[in-house]
Design an enzyme around this catalytic site. Structure first.
Site, PDB file in Angstrom:
ATOM      1  N   LYS A  75       0.802  -1.221   0.000  1.00  0.00           N
ATOM      2  CA  LYS A  75       0.000   0.000   0.000  1.00  0.00           C
ATOM      3  C   LYS A  75       0.839   1.277   0.000  1.00  0.00           C
ATOM      4  O   LYS A  75       0.380   2.318  -0.480  1.00  0.00           O
ATOM      5  CB  LYS A  75      -0.951   0.007   1.198  1.00  0.00           C
ATOM      6  CG  LYS A  75      -2.040  -1.039   1.100  1.00  0.00           C
ATOM      7  CD  LYS A  75      -2.987  -0.980   2.274  1.00  0.00           C
ATOM      8  CE  LYS A  75      -4.069  -2.038   2.157  1.00  0.00           C
ATOM      9  NZ  LYS A  75      -5.042  -1.955   3.263  1.00  0.00           N
ATOM     10  N   GLY A 135      -0.402  -0.973  15.092  1.00  0.00           N
ATOM     11  CA  GLY A 135      -0.096  -1.006  13.664  1.00  0.00           C
ATOM     12  C   GLY A 135      -0.084   0.367  13.042  1.00  0.00           C
ATOM     13  O   GLY A 135      -1.042   1.133  13.199  1.00  0.00           O
TER      14      GLY A 135
END
Length: 297
Positions: A75, A135
């Site tokens: 990503k 995260g």
């Protein structure tokens, strides 16, 4: 839109054979009456990692794809390969949707909106006083952005890569100057004060089983939101339920990011309720369906 030929799209990522995105996209296209093919370009099967991205995008362009979804671990790596970025994608530094049109590659992020839609429909009254997130990768950037857009007062972000967490914190502080946003160093202390937890790492996926934190750090006054949707009931959500936490599984985010990507790829607005029902049929569960399907916006 020309319907006489098959429209093609795909997903690039690692370990994606269990993805439900192809089925959701193709079922929605059938419901709208046009031919649509959605392929998986799995780095684990093709061999190599993010260095394969450039070649895979060129191949998709040559094959006439209208777009590509991008998932872990690509990503952020995809960004230098694109011609334009949407404002959201630029702010997030992460792209999950690439539209291929007129010889150009246009990067978008529908992950953040997908998470926000799922969260607000499932927990409209959730306390957002202090949110802890695990995260700081591409998906983590999207969920932080989403929960801040929903009004979170404070965020503490944890990531094994402290530099990555610091970069995300700096970017979000610029976009949300009134929120208190920091990179965490003491997870136990942060969880003791947290009103909610967002889990945005691969832990809990079929290929990465386990818990992302000590389950004893959870308590009943907290909500827990998950991005993993395969399996839909991760070990984290099972533990959270046992401790009385309200939870949001990863199914809603999966559906709503697909709703956004489908519209960008095809130019046709997806029926969110219909895509949710198809997702429920694919997973054999009503859990994600507890999110009220309805008008998207």
């Amino acid at each position: 839109m020309e319907t006489s030929k098959i429209m093609r799209a795909g997903l690039i990522g690692s370990g994606i054979q269990a993805s439900l995105t192809p089925a959701m996209h193709m079922a929605e296209a059938r419901s709208q009456g046009f031919a649509y093919r959605y392929d998986l370009l799995d780095l684990d099967l093709l061999g190599g990692g993010t260095e394969r991205l450039s070649a895979l995008i060129k191949r998709a362009e040559a094959d006439g794809f209208v777009g590509l979804n991008i998932t872990h671990p690509c990503k952020q790596a995809v960004i230098p390969l694109l011609d334009t970025l949407s404002e959201d994608a630029a702010t997030l530094g992460a792209v999950n949707t690439v539209v291929l049109r007129d010889g150009k590659r246009h990067g978008h992020n529908t992950d953040w909106w997908g998470f926000a839609e799922a969260f607000r429909r499932r927990l409209p009254d959730a306390e957002l006083r202090h949110v802890v997130q695990l995260g700081a990768g591409g998906a983590g950037a999207a969920t932080v952005y989403a929960i801040l857009m929903l009004g979170a007062d404070a965020m503490t972000i944890f990531d094994p890569d402290g530099g990555r967490a610091a970069v995300l914190v700096a970017a979000m502080k610029k976009r949300f100057p009134s929120a208190r946003i920091s990179a965490g160093s003491d997870l136990a202390a942060a969880m003791a004060d947290a009103s909610g937890l967002i889990h945005a790492t691969p832990t809990g996926m079929a290929n990465y089983p386990g818990l992302p934190l000590d389950a004893d750090l959870l308590n009943a006054r907290q909500w827990v939101a998950e991005i993993v949707y395969f399996p839909l009931e991760t070990e984290l959500l099972a533990e959270a339920r046992r401790r009385g936490c309200r939870v949001v599984d990863g199914g809603g985010m999966a559906v709503f990011q697909a709703v956004g990507a489908f519209g960008l790829f095809t130019g046709c607005e997806a029926d969110a309720g219909r895509m949710m029902r198809h997702f429920m049929a694919l997973t054999g569960t009503g859990e994600a369906g507890d999110i009220r399907p309805g008008a998207v916006g």
